[in-house]
Motif scaffolding. Structure first.
Motif, PDB file in Angstrom:
ATOM      1  N   THR A  61      32.331  41.144  32.352  1.00 36.85           N
ATOM      2  CA  THR A  61      31.675  40.705  33.967  1.00 36.85           C
ATOM      3  C   THR A  61      32.630  40.519  35.302  1.00 36.85           C
ATOM      4  O   THR A  61      33.311  40.138  35.677  1.00 36.85           O
ATOM      5  N   ALA A  62      33.435  39.025  33.970  1.00 39.02           N
ATOM      6  CA  ALA A  62      34.534  38.443  34.770  1.00 39.02           C
ATOM      7  C   ALA A  62      35.815  38.791  35.327  1.00 39.02           C
ATOM      8  O   ALA A  62      35.970  38.318  36.166  1.00 39.02           O
ATOM      9  N   VAL A  63      35.957  39.495  34.436  1.00 38.41           N
ATOM     10  CA  VAL A  63      37.403  40.374  34.584  1.00 38.41           C
ATOM     11  C   VAL A  63      37.310  41.337  35.829  1.00 38.41           C
ATOM     12  O   VAL A  63      37.529  41.201  36.854  1.00 38.41           O
ATOM     13  N   ILE A  64      35.787  42.025  35.939  1.00 38.57           N
ATOM     14  CA  ILE A  64      35.326  42.878  36.319  1.00 38.57           C
ATOM     15  C   ILE A  64      35.436  42.412  38.598  1.00 38.57           C
ATOM     16  O   ILE A  64      36.252  42.686  39.353  1.00 38.57           O
ATOM     17  N   GLU A  65      35.218  41.418  38.022  1.00 36.50           N
ATOM     18  CA  GLU A  65      34.644  40.405  39.649  1.00 36.50           C
ATOM     19  C   GLU A  65      35.838  40.021  39.981  1.00 36.50           C
ATOM     20  O   GLU A  65      36.412  39.808  41.087  1.00 36.50           O
ATOM     21  N   GLY A  66      36.851  39.284  39.287  1.00 39.31           N
ATOM     22  CA  GLY A  66      37.997  39.094  39.240  1.00 39.31           C
ATOM     23  C   GLY A  66      39.120  39.988  40.169  1.00 39.31           C
ATOM     24  O   GLY A  66      39.895  40.243  40.998  1.00 39.31           O
ATOM     25  N   LEU A  67      39.050  41.102  39.079  1.00 43.87           N
ATOM     26  CA  LEU A  67      39.759  41.905  39.675  1.00 43.87           C
ATOM     27  C   LEU A  67      39.327  42.727  41.111  1.00 43.87           C
ATOM     28  O   LEU A  67      40.286  42.981  41.952  1.00 43.87           O
ATOM     29  N   LYS A  68      38.180  42.586  41.209  1.00 46.51           N
ATOM     30  CA  LYS A  68      37.523  43.465  42.266  1.00 46.51           C
ATOM     31  C   LYS A  68      37.782  41.559  43.908  1.00 46.51           C
ATOM     32  O   LYS A  68      38.163  42.117  45.041  1.00 46.51           O
ATOM     33  N   ALA A  69      38.121  40.903  43.742  1.00 41.89           N
ATOM     34  CA  ALA A  69      39.046  39.842  44.620  1.00 41.89           C
ATOM     35  C   ALA A  69      40.324  40.127  45.118  1.00 41.89           C
ATOM     36  O   ALA A  69      40.156  39.563  46.002  1.00 41.89           O
ATOM     37  N   LEU A  70      40.940  41.597  44.528  1.00 39.42           N
ATOM     38  CA  LEU A  70      42.439  41.613  45.224  1.00 39.42           C
ATOM     39  C   LEU A  70      42.491  42.038  45.836  1.00 39.42           C
ATOM     40  O   LEU A  70      41.119  43.282  45.783  1.00 39.42           O
ATOM     41  N   LYS A  71      42.659  41.930  46.815  1.00 40.56           N
ATOM     42  CA  LYS A  71      42.567  42.746  48.037  1.00 40.56           C
ATOM     43  C   LYS A  71      43.910  44.121  47.955  1.00 40.56           C
ATOM     44  O   LYS A  71      43.505  44.892  49.016  1.00 40.56           O
ATOM     45  N   ALA A  72      44.896  44.049  47.188  1.00 46.14           N
ATOM     46  CA  ALA A  72      45.937  44.776  47.555  1.00 46.14           C
ATOM     47  C   ALA A  72      46.503  44.998  45.806  1.00 46.14           C
ATOM     48  O   ALA A  72      46.182  44.414  44.743  1.00 46.14           O
ATOM     49  N   PHE A  73      46.967  46.154  45.750  1.00 46.02           N
ATOM     50  CA  PHE A  73      47.712  46.098  44.028  1.00 46.02           C
ATOM     51  C   PHE A  73      48.792  45.415  43.672  1.00 46.02           C
ATOM     52  O   PHE A  73      49.587  44.508  44.856  1.00 46.02           O
ATOM     53  N   SER A  74      48.416  45.012  42.456  1.00 44.77           N
ATOM     54  CA  SER A  74      48.821  43.500  42.057  1.00 44.77           C
ATOM     55  C   SER A  74      49.509  44.102  40.432  1.00 44.77           C
ATOM     56  O   SER A  74      48.595  44.497  39.962  1.00 44.77           O
ATOM     57  N   ALA A  75      50.243  42.717  40.337  1.00 50.84           N
ATOM     58  CA  ALA A  75      50.217  43.200  39.042  1.00 50.84           C
ATOM     59  C   ALA A  75      49.736  42.158  38.455  1.00 50.84           C
ATOM     60  O   ALA A  75      50.409  40.654  39.158  1.00 50.84           O
ATOM     61  N   VAL A  76      48.699  42.033  37.187  1.00 56.30           N
ATOM     62  CA  VAL A  76      48.083  40.775  36.970  1.00 56.30           C
ATOM     63  C   VAL A  76      48.040  40.916  35.913  1.00 56.30           C
ATOM     64  O   VAL A  76      47.964  41.525  34.631  1.00 56.30           O
ATOM     65  N   GLU A  77      47.941  39.713  35.578  1.00 55.70           N
ATOM     66  CA  GLU A  77      47.525  38.693  34.040  1.00 55.70           C
ATOM     67  C   GLU A  77      46.380  38.709  33.856  1.00 55.70           C
ATOM     68  O   GLU A  77      46.217  37.458  34.270  1.00 55.70           O
ATOM     69  N   VAL A  78      45.567  38.912  33.082  1.00 58.28           N
ATOM     70  CA  VAL A  78      44.296  38.314  32.697  1.00 58.28           C
ATOM     71  C   VAL A  78      44.335  38.015  31.429  1.00 58.28           C
ATOM     72  O   VAL A  78      44.866  38.029  30.254  1.00 58.28           O
ATOM     73  N   ILE A  79      44.227  36.382  31.839  1.00 58.57           N
ATOM     74  CA  ILE A  79      44.081  35.199  30.408  1.00 58.57           C
ATOM     75  C   ILE A  79      42.711  35.478  30.358  1.00 58.57           C
ATOM     76  O   ILE A  79      42.031  34.510  31.042  1.00 58.57           O
ATOM     77  N   THR A  80      42.507  35.268  28.983  1.00 62.42           N
ATOM     78  CA  THR A  80      40.894  35.682  28.906  1.00 62.42           C
ATOM     79  C   THR A  80      40.911  34.614  26.899  1.00 62.42           C
ATOM     80  O   THR A  80      41.179  34.997  26.024  1.00 62.42           O
ATOM     81  N   ASP A  81      39.748  34.246  26.798  1.00 62.28           N
ATOM     82  CA  ASP A  81      39.463  34.023  25.167  1.00 62.28           C
ATOM     83  C   ASP A  81      38.654  35.694  24.681  1.00 62.28           C
ATOM     84  O   ASP A  81      38.426  34.703  23.321  1.00 62.28           O
ATOM     85  N   SER A  82      38.771  36.635  25.421  1.00 61.80           N
ATOM     86  CA  SER A  82      37.788  37.757  24.941  1.00 61.80           C
ATOM     87  C   SER A  82      38.808  38.886  24.064  1.00 61.80           C
ATOM     88  O   SER A  82      38.990  39.577  24.669  1.00 61.80           O
ATOM     89  N   THR A  83      38.550  39.128  23.073  1.00 60.50           N
ATOM     90  CA  THR A  83      39.831  39.833  22.622  1.00 60.50           C
ATOM     91  C   THR A  83      38.691  40.751  22.080  1.00 60.50           C
ATOM     92  O   THR A  83      40.147  41.689  22.498  1.00 60.50           O
ATOM     93  N   TYR A  84      37.618  40.844  22.478  1.00 57.76           N
ATOM     94  CA  TYR A  84      36.770  41.810  22.803  1.00 57.76           C
ATOM     95  C   TYR A  84      36.939  42.904  23.577  1.00 57.76           C
ATOM     96  O   TYR A  84      37.653  44.180  24.211  1.00 57.76           O
ATOM     97  N   VAL A  85      37.289  41.711  25.286  1.00 56.54           N
ATOM     98  CA  VAL A  85      37.466  42.306  26.457  1.00 56.54           C
ATOM     99  C   VAL A  85      39.738  42.757  25.467  1.00 56.54           C
ATOM    100  O   VAL A  85      39.476  43.846  27.003  1.00 56.54           O
TER     101      VAL A  85
END
Length: 162
Positions: A61-85
């Motif tokens: 959900t954290a990644v989903i909500e963060g990506l939803k907050a973007l207003k336009a096509f972006s190059a995104v580096e997701v930094i997470t401690d979840s190997t699962y995600v």
């Protein structure tokens, strides 16, 4: 003159720091993100939670909500401690989709766990140019620690309500 090609504008580069937390698994949970635009230094935080959830659902959900907050096509580096995600998004997702959202377990195919989260994330990943960086949780990484603090606070709100 009409056939001139103009250089394509590259998408804005953003960093998305994420974390999920759960008080019991399942139990009350929280998620959080920090969205940063390094070129301008602008940041946005978001968090929330659920009364009965799992840690993996909150990480997703954290990644989903963060990506939803973007207003336009972006190059995104997701930094997470979840190997699962991270592994799920980069390695497992194509196979799950090809098998009709099934995962291999031995010689059998089983339904993908948290499939509705993965399907939503899959749609959002298609809208951006995304890569994942996994950091060790609770290791002093400032943004990961802040996301953890926000996610735990959200989980506690739901724990107090029950």
């Amino acid at each position: 003159m009409g056939n001139q090609e103009f250089p394509k504008k590259s998408p804005p580069e953003v960093q998305l720091f994420t974390d999920g937390a759960c008080r019991g698994n399942p139990g009350p949970g929280g998620w959080a993100y920090i969205l940063r635009h390094p070129a301008s230094g602008r940041e946005k935080e978001g968090s929330g939670g659920a009364a009965l959830t799992t840690n993996n659902q909150m990480e997703l959900t954290a990644v989903i909500e963060g990506l939803k907050a973007l207003k336009a096509f972006s190059a995104v580096e997701v930094i997470t401690d979840s190997t699962y995600v991270a592994k799920g998004s980069q390695e497992w997702l194509p196979g799950w989709k090809a098998r009709g959202w099934k995962r291999k377990e031995g010689k059998q195919l089983k339904p993908v766990k948290n499939v509705e989260y993965w399907q939503e994330l899959d749609k959002l990943l298609a809208d951006h140019q995304v890569h994942f960086t996994v950091v060790k949780g609770h290791s002093g990484h400032a943004e990961n620690e802040r996301c953890d603090e926000l996610a735990v606070a959200a989980a506690l709100e739901y724990q107090l309500e029950s």
